[in-house]
Design a protein around this motif. Structure first.
Motif, PDB file in Angstrom:
ATOM      1  N   HIS A 118       0.818  -1.216   0.000  1.00 31.54           N
ATOM      2  CA  HIS A 118       0.000   0.000   0.000  1.00 31.54           C
ATOM      3  C   HIS A 118       0.849   1.262   0.000  1.00 31.54           C
ATOM      4  O   HIS A 118       0.307   2.367  -0.115  1.00 31.54           O
ATOM      5  CB  HIS A 118      -0.937  -0.002   1.211  1.00 31.54           C
ATOM      6  N   HIS A 119       2.160   1.136   0.136  1.00 32.14           N
ATOM      7  CA  HIS A 119       3.038   2.311   0.074  1.00 32.14           C
ATOM      8  C   HIS A 119       3.012   2.883  -1.341  1.00 32.14           C
ATOM      9  O   HIS A 119       2.975   2.119  -2.317  1.00 32.14           O
ATOM     10  CB  HIS A 119       4.468   1.933   0.466  1.00 32.14           C
TER      11      HIS A 119
ATOM     12  N   LEU B 209      10.299  -2.869   2.350  1.00 30.44           N
ATOM     13  CA  LEU B 209      10.930  -4.086   2.865  1.00 30.44           C
ATOM     14  C   LEU B 209      12.359  -4.240   2.373  1.00 30.44           C
ATOM     15  O   LEU B 209      12.699  -3.878   1.246  1.00 30.44           O
ATOM     16  CB  LEU B 209      10.111  -5.308   2.450  1.00 30.44           C
ATOM     17  N   GLY B 210      13.184  -4.804   3.250  1.00 31.00           N
ATOM     18  CA  GLY B 210      14.562  -5.105   2.883  1.00 31.00           C
ATOM     19  C   GLY B 210      15.491  -3.914   2.899  1.00 31.00           C
ATOM     20  O   GLY B 210      16.640  -4.018   2.450  1.00 31.00           O
TER      21      GLY B 210
ATOM     22  N   SER C  41       9.635   4.201   9.008  1.00 31.01           N
ATOM     23  CA  SER C  41       8.858   5.335   8.519  1.00 31.01           C
ATOM     24  C   SER C  41       8.035   4.959   7.283  1.00 31.01           C
ATOM     25  O   SER C  41       6.860   5.331   7.159  1.00 31.01           O
ATOM     26  CB  SER C  41       9.789   6.506   8.192  1.00 31.01           C
ATOM     27  N   ALA C  42       8.652   4.198   6.377  1.00 28.65           N
ATOM     28  CA  ALA C  42       7.952   3.775   5.166  1.00 28.65           C
ATOM     29  C   ALA C  42       6.807   2.820   5.495  1.00 28.65           C
ATOM     30  O   ALA C  42       5.719   2.903   4.905  1.00 28.65           O
ATOM     31  CB  ALA C  42       8.925   3.116   4.195  1.00 28.65           C
ATOM     32  N   MET C  43       7.035   1.916   6.456  1.00 25.75           N
ATOM     33  CA  MET C  43       5.972   0.989   6.836  1.00 25.75           C
ATOM     34  C   MET C  43       4.825   1.734   7.509  1.00 25.75           C
ATOM     35  O   MET C  43       3.647   1.372   7.337  1.00 25.75           O
ATOM     36  CB  MET C  43       6.513  -0.103   7.759  1.00 25.75           C
TER      37      MET C  43
ATOM     38  N   ARG D 282      -2.123   3.837   4.969  1.00 25.06           N
ATOM     39  CA  ARG D 282      -2.913   3.675   3.747  1.00 25.06           C
ATOM     40  C   ARG D 282      -3.681   2.348   3.760  1.00 25.06           C
ATOM     41  O   ARG D 282      -4.804   2.271   3.250  1.00 25.06           O
ATOM     42  CB  ARG D 282      -1.995   3.780   2.525  1.00 25.06           C
ATOM     43  N   TYR D 283      -3.083   1.312   4.346  1.00 28.94           N
ATOM     44  CA  TYR D 283      -3.774   0.023   4.437  1.00 28.94           C
ATOM     45  C   TYR D 283      -5.017   0.142   5.318  1.00 28.94           C
ATOM     46  O   TYR D 283      -6.121  -0.291   4.927  1.00 28.94           O
ATOM     47  CB  TYR D 283      -2.838  -1.048   5.006  1.00 28.94           C
TER      48      TYR D 283
END
Length: 403
Positions: free
Chosen positions: A59-60, A68-69, A78-80, A86-87
């Motif tokens: 959803h990013h 990831l990774g 921060s990205a998650m 959004r999820y």
């Protein structure tokens, strides 16, 4: 049935998260276990999760690989958080959200929690919940529960704390409070001690037709009001007291954020505003005033609050901030200027009476105002706490609502 979304990192907190799910279900609620671990492919370590980390990461805006990774943990967290926000926005069956974790997961999950509307239960079991939780909670009805022991394995203490949190989340999901019996539309109003007279009269005028929600303009107060606006829980705002703006610009203890007035810009709600208490910047006790302000005009409001009179230049900056945002509001707007003073102590014989500084405030708003059919600047030869000014606020809002 609305479900409890249990959220955490399965690679490090799997046992604790699965125990929380077990207790939610034992309490009679349905659950969804969501993995937000940021290391690996998003599938390793997510055993038992109905929603994998890869599914959330997708959803990013940049896709799964933006989450990831990544080698830098801070960037990944921060990205998650963005992806989780959004999820959750796509879900229509959330009855409550329950998060578990330490500093990283608390920051991640509460960022997403803060995006959810007021009234939706959110509970975070965290190792940092006994400290300064303002950055995690913000202007939200988000509950923080201190984990006591680290969320790092199940034991007699963690089982009790996590179990209590899970039962609480299940109870909130299963038993929504009854809807208010009033059919009056909600109205957000900002107040400070030095504008109390105005707001008291305004509230009395508006209560026959509106359910009035008053917010103390302490930084969080303005954010809370705008959160209600973003959540669709008010029909409009009468923003009498915009004192949080000079605190933001000068460095006071009750600052707005740069997003002040943003909810009105986003929603187009009817908006009536003024410049209540912008003659001051707020600090704590007298001895906490920063050294660079020691020689300024100060007024001890009480033992814990010291006020500093704004200068003409600070009033100019405040006015520029306010008018720039008023000009961007797409909905109906009336902005009222009380030309005889903007607070109880900005009046003849009072400590902050400074007509020259007020004139800069008013002139800057006039010069920056962009005329438009939806916006009207109203100047009144009144003090902000005059009964006629409160009546004018009420009348202007009623006109906007009826037009």
């Amino acid at each position: 049935m609305a479900k409890v979304y249990v959220v955490g990192t399965m690679d490090t907190k799997g046992a604790e998260l699965r125990y929380a799910v077990e207790r939610v279900r034992a309490a009679g609620a349905e659950s969804v276990l969501v993995d937000v671990g940021t290391q690996g492919s998003g599938t390793a370590g997510d055993i038992g999760a109905e929603v994998s980390a890869a599914q959330v990461a997708a959803h990013h805006p940049g896709g799964t690989h933006a989450v990831l990774g990544l080698t830098d943990r801070g960037t990944a967290v921060s990205a998650m958080a963005t992806a989780l926000t959004r999820y959750l926005a796509t879900r229509t069956d959330i009855g409550a959200v329950l998060g578990l974790g330490g500093t990283g997961n608390t920051a991640l999950v509460t960022e997403a929690m803060r995006s959810l509307p007021i009234g939706l239960p959110r509970l975070m079991v965290s190792t940092v919940a006994s400290g300064n939780i303002a950055p995690y909670v913000g202007p939200n009805d988000l509950t923080m529960m201190y984990s006591v022991v680290d969320v790092a394995g199940l034991n007699a203490i963690s089982r009790r704390v996590i179990g209590n949190a899970a039962h609480a989340a299940a109870g909130m999901a299963l038993h929504s409070p009854p809807v208010s019996g009033t059919d009056k539309p909600g109205l957000g109003v900002t107040m400070f001690g030095v504008t109390t007279q105005c707001v008291t009269m305004l509230r009395e005028a508006m209560e026959p037709t509106h359910e009035v929600y008053t917010f103390h303009a302490t930084g969080t107060g303005g954010q809370s009001m705008e959160k209600l606006a973003d959540s669709g829980l008010v029909a409009g705002l009468i923003d009498v007291t915009t004192t949080e703006v000079p605190d933001l610009l000068v460095g006071g203890v009750f600052p707005a954020t740069e997003d002040r007035f943003g909810a009105v810009i986003r929603t187009g709600l009817p908006y009536v505003g003024s410049v209540g208490a912008v003659d001051m910047v707020n600090f704590g006790a007298r001895d906490t005033v920063p050294p660079e302000f020691k020689d300024r005009r100060l007024h001890v409001h009480n033992a814990q609050v010291t006020l500093m009179r704004t200068t003409p230049d600070e009033n100019r900056r405040t006015a520029e901030f306010i008018v720039s945002r008023l000009n961007r509001m797409p909905g109906p707007v009336r902005f009222l200027l009380p030309l005889r003073g903007v607070s109880a102590i900005d009046a003849p014989g009072q400590p902050f009476h400074d007509p020259a500084a007020d004139q800069v405030l008013f002139d800057t708003i006039r010069s920056g105002w962009q005329a438009a059919p939806n916006r009207q600047l109203v100047e009144l030869d009144l003090h902000i706490n005059d009964p006629a000014f409160a009546a004018a606020l009420a009348a202007n809002f009623s006109e906007l609502r009826s037009s």
